[in-house]
Design an enzyme around this catalytic site. Structure first.
Site: not given
Lengths: 419, 146
Positions: B54-56, B125
């Site tokens: 996930g990007c976060q 995310s």
């Protein structure tokens, strides 16, 4: 819909008068008044812009440059009036140097594809900086890959600025292989206002074509493309109080004439036979297909709206917000601001020891405060600063010091919960 | 060893617990507390292979089969995400693979009821969706062994 040039600039900066024009500011989020600090992602829209789009659909909707009927003429006139508004605003020489795209990303892709084809050969170099948004990195990586060129990157200092001597060195490599310099005017993550004019001047001395990503500059600064001296300048409508899905690529006539079209289709041709086609004149050569007419009209209105105000006073207001936020946030233990350049727009990006930005963003949202968290589409920059992401508050003209205080109080509350 | 009670019973228990809290602050504080009860993934298993992208925030998830039931362990660098994984683990841990395979996002009605609706969106995310998918993939893999 008003297509006339704006009336006199409003004398005083009246924040209440400005706020009253943004209907969304009356919304509640989780039962609390919305504090919108995510303007660098997309700004909110004044009623005039919303109305310009809906009036177009309600009264003159028709395809442009094609019909002989009245509505088509009116739609064409409104679209071209927007182009002229933008030409004036950017101080471009010609309206046909203003090309409408779907946004900054599309503008840079157009430049990278078409310029790449015109200029890049094996072993040539393209220079970008280490603070670029992914949309000013990836199109150049693709172009370099296609033509066997090499991408070089200007290093970023601890304060979040270009290392200017290194930048100069990169563009004056002895082999003289640099063809394109592609740089952002203002950093989306840090808010740094870059000395674009100075670096462009150095590039021009060496015949390097310059492309400026102005997505974060147009909403906050008065941009003059002739003064900057750049060959291309890209920006989006939606970050500058305008609609989503519309953007601009300004390009210098001489280069646009030489460049091959990127996308083919209707509107961009002169003659089509099944063997070969010839291209329409500028700007239409680069505007294949039916454009986002409503978006263009809305963008024109947004730029007119901005010009009804003293842009210097607007920038000064945003600077006050940024300075106030910086001072108050720094009082929080373990908080560090990423991006401490002297010249910044209203952006404050920060990290807090022991607090994950995702958690902070979630808890701020619960308190009605909208900020952006994460890498802000600038992963190389995050790596440069050794962080996985930041929390970013980005201000617009309609924000207030009271909202900054609310964010600071909400941040303190969140930190207490998370530690 | 399997969990006593059905998946829905486990969810109802979660709902009862959260309904006790009246405002967002108490709810999130409780979620963060729940995160602290998460069976932690062994340090040597905190590898990229076990990372849910996930990007976060980062989430590591691992599952093993014991006596025909799946046992999850996980960790995250975000306390809220850790709380959410912990909820999922609480509902789905120590169950037969066949039971976990059948669960869809829509079946997890407790998440919305306890006021964590915003974590359900696939675009988010740290989507719970990605975590659930990963848990189900383990269940599919173990279903042949159970």
């Amino acid at each position: 819909m008003s297509t006339s040039t704006s009336s006199a600039v409003k004398a005083a900066f009246d924040i209440e008068e400005i706020r009253a024009q943004f209907p969304i500011l009356k919304e509640l989020v989780h039962g609390k008044p919305l504090v919108y600090f995510d303007n660098a992602a997309t700004s909110q829209k004044p009623r005039r812009v919303i109305k310009a789009e809906s009036t177009y659909y309600a009264t003159i909707n028709a395809n442009v440059h094609r019909g002989v009927h009245t509505l088509s003429t009116k739609a064409t006139e409104a679209q071209e009036a927007s182009r002229e508004t933008i030409r004036t605003h950017l101080n471009a020489k010609h309206a046909h140097e203003v090309i409408f795209t779907s946004g900054t990303t599309a503008s840079i892709n157009l430049a990278a594809n078409s310029l790449g084809q015109l200029l890049l050969k094996k072993g040539d170099e393209v220079v970008i900086s280490g603070m670029e948004h992914h949309s000013n990195i990836v199109p150049w990586q693709l172009a370099c890959e296609r033509h066997g060129a090499v991408l070089k990157v200007i290093p970023i200092s601890e304060s979040g600025e270009w290392d200017f001597p290194s930048a100069n060195q990169l563009i004056s490599s002895s082999a003289n292989r640099v063809r394109i310099l592609a740089i952002s005017h203002v950093s989306n993550t840090l808010g740094t206002i870059n000395p674009v004019k100075e670096l462009v001047a150095e590039a021009k001395k060496r015949g390097i074509v310059t492309v400026v990503d102005g997505a974060q500059a147009v909403p906050h600064l008065k941009v003059d493309v002739q003064d900057l001296g750049c060959d291309f300048y890209a920006f989006s409508g939606h970050k500058a109080y305008g609609p989503t899905g519309i953007g601009v690529l300004y390009g210098r006539e001489e280069l646009l004439e030489k460049m091959p079209p990127w996308q083919g289709g209707g509107e961009m041709i002169d003659q089509v036979t099944l063997e070969k086609s010839t291209w329409a004149k500028l700007p239409f050569k680069f505007e294949a297909g039916t454009p986002n007419i409503a978006g263009i009209i809305g963008l024109g209105e947004a730029i007119r709206w901005m010009n009804d105000y003293d842009l210097v006073a607007m920038a000064a207001h945003e600077r006050t917000l940024r300075e106030h936020a910086t001072k108050e946030l720094l009082a929080i233990e373990g908080l560090r601001i990423i991006g401490t350049a002297k010249e910044k727009v209203g952006v404050v990006s920060f990290v807090i020891d022991g607090v994950h930005h995702y958690d902070l963003g979630t808890l701020l949202d619960q308190q009605g405060i909208a900020v952006r968290t994460g890498h802000h589409c600038t992963q190389p920059l995050m790596e440069r600063f050794g962080v996985s992401g930041t929390t970013r508050a980005s201000f617009a003209c309609f924000n207030t010091n009271a909202e900054v205080d609310a964010m600071v109080a909400a941040t303190k509350k969140a930190v207490k919960m998370l530690r | 060893m399997t969990q006593v009670g059905t998946i829905d019973q486990a969810q109802d228990e979660v709902i009862d617990e959260f309904l006790f809290f009246k405002d967002w602050q108490d709810r999130y504080e409780h979620l963060i507390e729940l995160g602290k009860d998460l069976p932690l993934i062994a340090p040597e298993r905190k590898t990229d292979d076990n990372l849910i992208r996930g990007c976060q925030s980062r989430v590591w998830l691992f599952a093993e089969l014991k006596d025909g039931s799946i046992h999850f362990s996980a960790d995250s660098d975000s306390m809220i995400t850790k709380g959410i994984v912990s909820l999922l683990v609480r509902i789905l841990d120590m169950r037969r693979p066949a039971e976990v395979i059948k669960i869809s996002l829509a079946d997890l009605y407790s998440i919305e009821r306890i006021g964590l609706r915003e974590h359900l969106f696939t675009t988010r995310s740290n989507g719970l969706v990605a975590m659930l998918d990963q848990m189900k993939r383990y269940a599919v893999a173990y279903s042949t062994q159970a």
